[in-house]
Structure formats: structure tokens, C-alpha cells
Design an enzyme around this catalytic site. Structure first.
Site, short mmCIF file in Angstrom:
data_model
loop_
_atom_site.label_atom_id
_atom_site.label_comp_id
_atom_site.label_asym_id
_atom_site.label_seq_id
_atom_site.Cartn_x
_atom_site.Cartn_y
_atom_site.Cartn_z
N LYS A 1 0.84 -1.24 -0.09
CA LYS A 1 -0.16 0.09 0.16
C LYS A 1 0.87 0.93 0.14
CE LYS A 1 -4.19 -1.91 1.96
NZ LYS A 1 -4.61 -2.88 2.68
N GLN B 1 -4.17 -0.73 9.67
CA GLN B 1 -5.12 -2.14 8.97
C GLN B 1 -5.64 -3.69 9.98
OE1 GLN B 1 -3.72 -3.39 5.82
NE2 GLN B 1 -4.39 -5.39 6.50
N ASP C 1 -10.70 3.10 4.18
CA ASP C 1 -11.11 1.80 3.98
C ASP C 1 -13.45 2.10 4.06
OD1 ASP C 1 -9.63 0.01 3.96
OD2 ASP C 1 -8.96 -0.75 5.98
#
Ligand code: NAD
Length: 294
Positions: A52, A96, A119
């Protein structure tokens, strides 16, 4: 039958994003910024966070990576999230998952400023998506809908069956299909006659996490199949890595479906591209600019 090339679609999208990032930098005088937070040393998560960060920089954005010790307290993690919420250079925040057991995941996700929630897991964004308002959409289903629209154009009136009802993939996938005027069925672990239901789908999305569960005779001839699953089979010999497979028995499905996403190289590469797209959108919104067409 064709294979839907998610790798190529993601590369093309990332190129378009990089061009929009350059325009944003010129207009605003700074790059969009994405902060990624990893707690602990889970090897798979560590690889995801690394890729990422790399993709963010390649797109011309600023990348802030925070790798925290597995013993980091919930209070310290919440304090970092709040600091990133207040940081003007940060347009997107991604924590994460999974988090260590001593940390309340939903508390962390709900502390992220919804306007930076790239997200799309915050209840505000889930709610906005559900009622059809502009929202930051979870990256994986957002990538799937992008591939489907590229492949099929108008999805209106098609019957879509989504297998899986997680907050990360299944539910937002169903919402996105509904927003495209598809007729949507959500199937899950308690669904009866799953095979028959799957066989009625013009669009079949498998997001289950069971290796090659969907067989060729589960698929309606001519259907478009999106395989979200990522499953590693046990290695053939000791010391080797097991093969990666999806939730669909791809070879069988290929004989029946019109198009299918392979694993790997289908949905996976799109997920990071959509994360960049969300960061770019968040950056525009935070500067009061209209979201660019991608
Ligand atoms: P999850 O475990 O949270 O949800 C799985 C869903 O499948 C549940 O809703 C459950 O009801 C349903 N299910 C389980 N067994 C079933 C059965 N026998 N029949 C029908 N339905 C059943 O998983 P998730 O986070 O939604 O992820 C699903 C899969 O997608 C996993 O393999 C995951 O690794 C993969 N994934 C891939 C990406 C990507 O970038 N490609 C991103 C996220 C998840």
C-alpha cells in the site's frame, strides 16, 4: 469465455489516478496523503502495508506508515488515530486489520474521521452507502463493481447473487449492485439451496473464504463471475508454499461463464487501486473540490 484482467484494469486506473494526483498537487500545492497503521508483525498484513505504501508513492501521493508494536495499548492506538484525524497532510487513514485481541476493532474504526475513512468501514460511511448518499466505499467491493461495469456496462435489471454477507465485502457489494439497479440476492452460510440460487445469477460474486466452493454446475451459462476469495491450499510438499485459489473452481467455471476474474490477478490488484481512488476522492472533498472522474 474470457478472463477479466484485474491486473491490467488496476494498472490503467492507477495511471489515471497518478494524472489526477499531479493536477491536485498543482492546484492545491500539496500531495494527497495516506496514513497506514499496522499493529504487530503479522506477515501477510506486513506485506499488504508495504505494498500500500509503495503504491501510494508511485501514484505521487504522500505515504505515512506507522508500524506499532503488537503490545500497543488500545488507548495509544486511539491517540494515534486522533492525531492523524487532526493532521492536515493526511487525507486518508487506514488501520490494517486484524488488530490484536486486546484492541476493540470497532472502537478504533469508529474513531477514524469519516471524511478520512478510505477503507469505508466507519458506520457513517456504511450508512451513507445504504441510503444512497455519497460515501467512501470499501475498496474490495468498489473494485468489483468497477470491473463489472467495465465488463458489462449497464447492470440494470440483471440478477446478482452475492455469496457472503461480511461488512467488508458481501454487504457493501450488495449495496453497490443495488445502486446500479441490479436485482440482488444475498446468500450466506445459512442459505438453503445455495447451488440453485447461484445458478439463477447473471452476476455471481463469491466472497466466502472457502477454496473452490463454487463449482461449474453452480453457474448459469453466460454469467459473469467475480471471485473475491483468497485461499491458500496446503503445500504439496514440505517447505513449499501452497497454491492460491479463489472461492470458485476456475477451470470448471470457465467452461460455463461468459467471464470470470482469476485468482490471483483479478479482484486483488483492484483493491489497492481503489484505496488510492478513495484517498484521491477524500483529498478533493477535504479541499472543497469536486471528485475527479476516474
Ligand atoms: P468473512 O469470513 O468475514 O465472511 C464470509 C462470508 O461467507 C460470511 O458472510 C458467511 O456467511 C459466508 N459463508 C461462509 N461459509 C459459507 C457457506 N458454506 N456457504 C455460503 N456462505 C458461506 O470473509 P470476508 O472478509 O468477507 O472475505 C471473504 C473472502 O474474500 C476471503 O477469502 C478473503 O480472503 C477474501 N478477500 C479478498 C479481498 C481481496 O482484495 N481480493 C479482500 C477482502 C477479502
Amino acid at each position: 469465455m474470457s478472463r477479466i484482467d484485474g491486473k491490467a484494469a488496476a494498472a490503467a486506473l492507477r495511471e489515471r489516478i497518478a494524472a489526477k494526483v499531479a493536477a491536485f498537487r498543482q492546484q492545491v500545492g500539496r500531495a494527497p496523503g495516506l496514513a497506514v497503521v499496522l499493529v504487530g508483525e503479522d506477515p501477510a498484513s506486513s506485506v499488504y502495508v508495504g505494498s500500500k505504501g509503495k503504491a501510494t508513492i508511485e501514484a505521487g501521493m504522500e505515504s505515512f506508515t506507522h508500524r506499532l508494536n503488537a503490545a500497543t495499548s488500545e488507548a495509544d492506538l486511539l491517540a494515534l488515530v486522533k492525531k492523524l484525524n487532526a493532521d492536515e497532510r493526511v487525507d486518508g487513514i487506514l488501520v490494517q486489520l486484524p488488530l490484536p485481541a486486546h484492541v476493540d476493532e470497532s472502537k478504533v474504526l469508529d474513531t477514524i474521521d469519516p471524511s478520512k475513512d478510505v477503507d469505508g468501514f466507519h458506520v457513517i460511511n456504511a450508512g451513507k452507502l445504504a441510503v444512497g448518499q455519497e460515501a467512501l466505499v470499501p475498496c474490495t467491493p468498489y473494485g468489483c463493481i468497477h470491473l463489472l461495469k467495465e465488463e458489462l456496462g449497464d447492470l440494470s435489471g440483471l440478477h446478482a447473487v452475492v455469496i457472503g454477507r461480511s461488512n467488508i465485502v458481501g454487504k457493501p457489494m450488495a449495496q453497490l449492485l443495488l445502486a446500479e439497479n441490479a436485482t440482488v440476492t444475498i446468500a450466506h452460510s445459512r442459505t438453503r439451496n445455495l447451488q440453485e440460487i447461484a445458478r439463477t445469477a447473471d452476476i455471481l460474486v463469491a466472497a466466502v473464504g472457502r477454496p473452490e466452493m463454487v463449482k461449474g454446475d453452480w453457474i448459469k451459462p453466460g454469467a459473469t463471475v467475480i471471485d473475491v476469495g483468497i485461499n491458500r491450499l496446503p503445500p504439496a510438499e514440505e517447505g513449499a508454499r501452497g497454491k492460491l485459489v479463489g472461492d470458485v473452481a476456475t477451470e470448471e467455471a470457465e467452461g460455463v461463464a461468459k467471464a470470470i476474474t482469476p485468482v490471483p490477478g483479478g479482484v486483488g490488484p483492484m483493491t489497492i487501486a481503489m484505496l488510492l481512488a478513495n484517498t484521491l476522492r477524500a483529498a478533493h472533498a477535504r479541499e472543497g473540490l469536486e471528485a475527479p472522474e476516474l
